[in-house]
Write a protein that holds these residues in place. Sequence first.
Motif, PDB file in Angstrom:
ATOM      1  N   VAL A   1      -0.460   7.269   6.689  1.00  0.00           N
ATOM      2  CA  VAL A   1      -0.582   5.904   6.166  1.00  0.00           C
ATOM      3  C   VAL A   1      -2.042   5.465   6.196  1.00  0.00           C
ATOM      4  O   VAL A   1      -2.575   4.941   5.208  1.00  0.00           O
ATOM      5  N   ILE A   2      -2.706   5.702   7.307  1.00  0.00           N
ATOM      6  CA  ILE A   2      -4.116   5.305   7.444  1.00  0.00           C
ATOM      7  C   ILE A   2      -4.981   6.040   6.411  1.00  0.00           C
ATOM      8  O   ILE A   2      -5.834   5.440   5.761  1.00  0.00           O
ATOM      9  N   ARG A   3      -4.758   7.348   6.245  1.00  0.00           N
ATOM     10  CA  ARG A   3      -5.546   8.118   5.262  1.00  0.00           C
ATOM     11  C   ARG A   3      -5.358   7.580   3.849  1.00  0.00           C
ATOM     12  O   ARG A   3      -6.317   7.445   3.093  1.00  0.00           O
ATOM     13  N   GLN A   4      -4.095   7.291   3.487  1.00  0.00           N
ATOM     14  CA  GLN A   4      -3.855   6.762   2.141  1.00  0.00           C
ATOM     15  C   GLN A   4      -4.558   5.421   1.946  1.00  0.00           C
ATOM     16  O   GLN A   4      -5.168   5.172   0.903  1.00  0.00           O
ATOM     17  N   LEU A   5      -4.494   4.568   2.951  1.00  0.00           N
ATOM     18  CA  LEU A   5      -5.170   3.271   2.861  1.00  0.00           C
ATOM     19  C   LEU A   5      -6.685   3.439   2.747  1.00  0.00           C
ATOM     20  O   LEU A   5      -7.339   2.728   1.981  1.00  0.00           O
ATOM     21  N   LEU A   6      -7.250   4.392   3.498  1.00  0.00           N
ATOM     22  CA  LEU A   6      -8.691   4.648   3.428  1.00  0.00           C
ATOM     23  C   LEU A   6      -9.129   5.077   2.033  1.00  0.00           C
ATOM     24  O   LEU A   6     -10.248   4.784   1.605  1.00  0.00           O
ATOM     25  N   HIS A   7      -8.252   5.777   1.329  1.00  0.00           N
ATOM     26  CA  HIS A   7      -8.585   6.261  -0.012  1.00  0.00           C
ATOM     27  C   HIS A   7      -8.184   5.273  -1.098  1.00  0.00           C
ATOM     28  O   HIS A   7      -8.243   5.597  -2.291  1.00  0.00           O
ATOM     29  N   GLY A   8      -7.793   4.063  -0.702  1.00  0.00           N
ATOM     30  CA  GLY A   8      -7.511   3.010  -1.668  1.00  0.00           C
ATOM     31  C   GLY A   8      -6.103   3.013  -2.222  1.00  0.00           C
ATOM     32  O   GLY A   8      -5.863   2.446  -3.286  1.00  0.00           O
ATOM     33  N   TYR A   9      -5.154   3.650  -1.532  1.00  0.00           N
ATOM     34  CA  TYR A   9      -3.771   3.695  -1.998  1.00  0.00           C
ATOM     35  C   TYR A   9      -2.860   2.983  -1.026  1.00  0.00           C
ATOM     36  O   TYR A   9      -3.039   3.068   0.184  1.00  0.00           O
ATOM     37  N   GLU A  10      -1.892   2.287  -1.580  1.00  0.00           N
ATOM     38  CA  GLU A  10      -0.861   1.636  -0.784  1.00  0.00           C
ATOM     39  C   GLU A  10       0.335   2.569  -0.742  1.00  0.00           C
ATOM     40  O   GLU A  10       0.938   2.847  -1.780  1.00  0.00           O
ATOM     41  N   PRO A  11       0.689   3.097   0.429  1.00  0.00           N
ATOM     42  CA  PRO A  11       1.826   4.020   0.496  1.00  0.00           C
ATOM     43  C   PRO A  11       3.120   3.333   0.071  1.00  0.00           C
ATOM     44  O   PRO A  11       3.323   2.156   0.350  1.00  0.00           O
ATOM     45  N   ARG A  12       3.950   4.068  -0.626  1.00  0.00           N
ATOM     46  CA  ARG A  12       5.240   3.532  -1.062  1.00  0.00           C
ATOM     47  C   ARG A  12       6.312   3.841  -0.026  1.00  0.00           C
ATOM     48  O   ARG A  12       6.256   4.843   0.662  1.00  0.00           O
ATOM     49  N   GLU A  13       7.302   2.958   0.002  1.00  0.00           N
ATOM     50  CA  GLU A  13       8.428   3.192   0.898  1.00  0.00           C
ATOM     51  C   GLU A  13       9.237   4.390   0.406  1.00  0.00           C
ATOM     52  O   GLU A  13       9.268   4.681  -0.787  1.00  0.00           O
ATOM     53  N   LYS A  14       9.874   5.052   1.351  1.00  0.00           N
ATOM     54  CA  LYS A  14      10.730   6.180   1.014  1.00  0.00           C
ATOM     55  C   LYS A  14      11.839   5.669   0.093  1.00  0.00           C
ATOM     56  O   LYS A  14      12.434   4.633   0.354  1.00  0.00           O
ATOM     57  N   PRO A  15      12.105   6.405  -0.979  1.00  0.00           N
ATOM     58  CA  PRO A  15      13.114   5.941  -1.944  1.00  0.00           C
ATOM     59  C   PRO A  15      14.515   5.862  -1.332  1.00  0.00           C
ATOM     60  O   PRO A  15      14.836   6.587  -0.392  1.00  0.00           O
ATOM     61  N   ASP A  16      15.332   5.003  -1.922  1.00  0.00           N
ATOM     62  CA  ASP A  16      16.715   4.889  -1.458  1.00  0.00           C
ATOM     63  C   ASP A  16      17.583   5.951  -2.143  1.00  0.00           C
ATOM     64  O   ASP A  16      17.087   6.799  -2.879  1.00  0.00           O
ATOM     65  N   GLU A  17      18.871   5.870  -1.917  1.00  0.00           N
ATOM     66  CA  GLU A  17      19.802   6.884  -2.433  1.00  0.00           C
ATOM     67  C   GLU A  17      19.814   6.944  -3.961  1.00  0.00           C
ATOM     68  O   GLU A  17      20.074   7.985  -4.544  1.00  0.00           O
ATOM     69  N   ARG A  18      19.514   5.811  -4.640  1.00  0.00           N
ATOM     70  CA  ARG A  18      19.474   5.811  -6.111  1.00  0.00           C
ATOM     71  C   ARG A  18      18.472   6.828  -6.638  1.00  0.00           C
ATOM     72  O   ARG A  18      18.719   7.495  -7.637  1.00  0.00           O
ATOM     73  N   PHE A  19      17.335   6.931  -5.967  1.00  0.00           N
ATOM     74  CA  PHE A  19      16.313   7.898  -6.374  1.00  0.00           C
ATOM     75  C   PHE A  19      16.848   9.318  -6.294  1.00  0.00           C
ATOM     76  O   PHE A  19      16.707  10.109  -7.214  1.00  0.00           O
ATOM     77  N   TYR A  20      17.493   9.635  -5.194  1.00  0.00           N
ATOM     78  CA  TYR A  20      17.973  10.997  -4.998  1.00  0.00           C
ATOM     79  C   TYR A  20      19.095  11.334  -5.981  1.00  0.00           C
ATOM     80  O   TYR A  20      19.196  12.470  -6.445  1.00  0.00           O
ATOM     81  N   GLU A  21      19.915  10.342  -6.312  1.00  0.00           N
ATOM     82  CA  GLU A  21      20.942  10.559  -7.331  1.00  0.00           C
ATOM     83  C   GLU A  21      20.290  10.817  -8.688  1.00  0.00           C
ATOM     84  O   GLU A  21      20.706  11.711  -9.430  1.00  0.00           O
ATOM     85  N   ALA A  22      19.250  10.054  -9.012  1.00  0.00           N
ATOM     86  CA  ALA A  22      18.526  10.276 -10.275  1.00  0.00           C
ATOM     87  C   ALA A  22      17.883  11.662 -10.300  1.00  0.00           C
ATOM     88  O   ALA A  22      17.886  12.339 -11.340  1.00  0.00           O
ATOM     89  N   MET A  23      17.362  12.089  -9.160  1.00  0.00           N
ATOM     90  CA  MET A  23      16.754  13.417  -9.099  1.00  0.00           C
ATOM     91  C   MET A  23      17.798  14.512  -9.297  1.00  0.00           C
ATOM     92  O   MET A  23      17.544  15.502  -9.986  1.00  0.00           O
ATOM     93  N   ARG A  24      18.982  14.324  -8.727  1.00  0.00           N
ATOM     94  CA  ARG A  24      20.058  15.312  -8.939  1.00  0.00           C
ATOM     95  C   ARG A  24      20.421  15.390 -10.417  1.00  0.00           C
ATOM     96  O   ARG A  24      20.629  16.475 -10.960  1.00  0.00           O
ATOM     97  N   GLU A  25      20.487  14.228 -11.064  1.00  0.00           N
ATOM     98  CA  GLU A  25      20.758  14.205 -12.508  1.00  0.00           C
ATOM     99  C   GLU A  25      19.663  14.936 -13.277  1.00  0.00           C
ATOM    100  O   GLU A  25      19.941  15.701 -14.196  1.00  0.00           O
TER     101      GLU A  25
END
Length: 115
Positions: free
Chosen positions: A33-57
């Motif tokens: 998290v600290i490294r991403q912030l240092l490089h100017g990026y806001e880390p995203r939250e881990k996706p919920d189950e909808r993401f994983y269902e979309a990936m399976r599709e």
Amino acid sequence: MRKGIKKQFWLSEKDAADLKRKAQRCGVTETSVIRQLLHGYEPREKPDERFYEAMREMYAIGNNLNQLTAKAHKLGFIDTPMLRELSRAFARFQLKIEQNFLLPVKTQTKKETNQ
């Protein structure tokens, strides 16, 4: 990238709890998290189950596309324009999923805002 320099710093209890919570929500380490912030990026939250269902599709669609391609090659004919467009649509779908769920978001610094 070799990480050979150790840094130690103190955080308030609230800041430490916030960092720990953000790392858990993102599914990464506090250091990440600290490294991403240092490089100017806001880390995203881990996706919920909808993401994983979309990936399976998406993987199922990709598998079907591969099977269709193999069959078309075996039979000796293929609708190239249709297959090309299907491949592009699949790639766009994959990119959209990655952008919406996975890639960190670039944050604007004050320096970038003033330019």
